[in-house]
Design an enzyme around this catalytic site. Structure first.
Site, mmCIF file in Angstrom:
data_model
loop_
_atom_site.group_PDB
_atom_site.id
_atom_site.type_symbol
_atom_site.label_atom_id
_atom_site.label_comp_id
_atom_site.label_asym_id
_atom_site.label_seq_id
_atom_site.Cartn_x
_atom_site.Cartn_y
_atom_site.Cartn_z
ATOM 1 N N ILE A 160 0.891 -1.166 0.000
ATOM 2 C CA ILE A 160 0.000 0.000 0.000
ATOM 3 C C ILE A 160 0.928 1.214 0.000
ATOM 4 O O ILE A 160 1.856 1.291 0.811
ATOM 5 C CB ILE A 160 -0.987 -0.006 1.192
ATOM 6 C CG1 ILE A 160 -1.865 1.254 1.225
ATOM 7 C CG2 ILE A 160 -0.300 -0.186 2.534
ATOM 8 C CD1 ILE A 160 -2.996 1.217 2.282
ATOM 9 N N SER A 161 0.721 2.127 -0.940
ATOM 10 C CA SER A 161 1.644 3.249 -1.130
ATOM 11 C C SER A 161 1.590 4.250 0.019
ATOM 12 O O SER A 161 0.629 4.283 0.783
ATOM 13 C CB SER A 161 1.291 3.994 -2.423
ATOM 14 O OG SER A 161 1.344 3.127 -3.526
ATOM 15 N N HIS A 162 2.629 5.104 0.104
ATOM 16 C CA HIS A 162 2.632 6.216 1.057
ATOM 17 C C HIS A 162 1.414 7.099 0.776
ATOM 18 O O HIS A 162 1.131 7.384 -0.403
ATOM 19 C CB HIS A 162 3.856 7.115 0.843
ATOM 20 C CG HIS A 162 5.164 6.502 1.207
ATOM 21 N ND1 HIS A 162 5.777 5.527 0.459
ATOM 22 C CD2 HIS A 162 5.977 6.750 2.259
ATOM 23 C CE1 HIS A 162 6.917 5.205 1.035
ATOM 24 N NE2 HIS A 162 7.063 5.912 2.137
#
Ligand code: SAH
Length: 219
Positions: free
Chosen positions: A67-69
């Protein structure tokens, strides 16, 4: 006992702080910030990391993905210049967090994921949250032609090879935002298609993403 599966006042407060942090990092699009303030990110990540759900950090999710920043999600979403009602295709559903941010911005979201376990898990979560996001299982390298054309396309995995089929699925006046380049150094790239069908490309900063995988059998 703390229940990590509910959204509490504490989570709401943590999200406000996150939005404050994103503003200080240069995110100006109020509709993006408002969506981030509404999506309970702690429900999209493993309980092991839940205490840090509202830090500007990336986390591992199922099937070896990420899950991206929040700052990456916010920046990439800002580049889409969304208007409510638009039809948006996402390649790489993953945890469903990015799709949820899009959904909260009032657009129609179509999202495709190549890992079956992730697809199934995320579909269940999005249904539980009551988010009307259309999720699909399959290889999104060639887009999702059945529902094309789209106003916007967002690729949330890093492309070493440009998926040019996606451009055919963009409406005239549409835009595609994609991390494009080599591993660990994907340049955030925006491709705009004008009403004559010509495309123009703009490049932004580099980001880390898991790779866009083509034509491999899914698990
Ligand atoms: N948008 C996601 C990011 C997850 S990481 C989120 O908010 O959590 C990127 C995802 O792209 C991974 O889940 C990976 O499995 C998926 N992916 C990679 N190649 C793909 C392809 N060809 N088709 C569909 N999904 C793909």
């Amino acid at each position: 006992m703390k229940d990590q599966n509910v959204d509490s006042f504490r989570h709401v407060g943590l999200r406000r702080k996150l939005v404050f942090e994103l503003r200080s990092k240069g995110i100006k699009d109020e509709s993006v910030l408002s969506a981030i303030e509404q999506v309970p990110r702690h429900l999209f990540i493993d309980n092991a990391f839940v205490e840090h759900a509202y830090s500007d950090m990336a986390f591992p999710i199922l099937s070896g993905q990420t899950i991206s920043h929040p700052s990456t999600v916010a920046f990439q979403t800002s580049l889409l210049n969304l208007v409510p009602g638009m039809k948006v295709l996402e390649i790489g559903t993953g945890s469903g967090y990015q799709a949820s941010v899009l959904y909260k911005m009032g657009v129609k979201v179509f999202s495709i994921e190549r890992h079956r376990a992730l697809y199934l898990n995320t579909k269940k979560l999005l249904e539980k949250l009551g988010y009307g996001i259309k999720t699909f299982f399959g290889d999104g390298f060639d887009g999702l032609p059945t529902y094309a054309p789209y106003d916007r396309i967002i690729v949330t995995c890093g492309a070493a090879e440009f998926p040019s089929q996606l451009l055919d699925q963009l409406k005239p006046g549409g835009a595609l935002v994609i991390p494009y380049g080599v591993e660990n150094d994907y340049v955030m790239t925006k491709v705009e298609k004008d009403f004559q069908g010509n495309v123009a490309t703009k490049s932004f900063d580099s980001f880390k993403f898991v790779p866009l995988i083509r034509n491999k059998s899914n698990i």
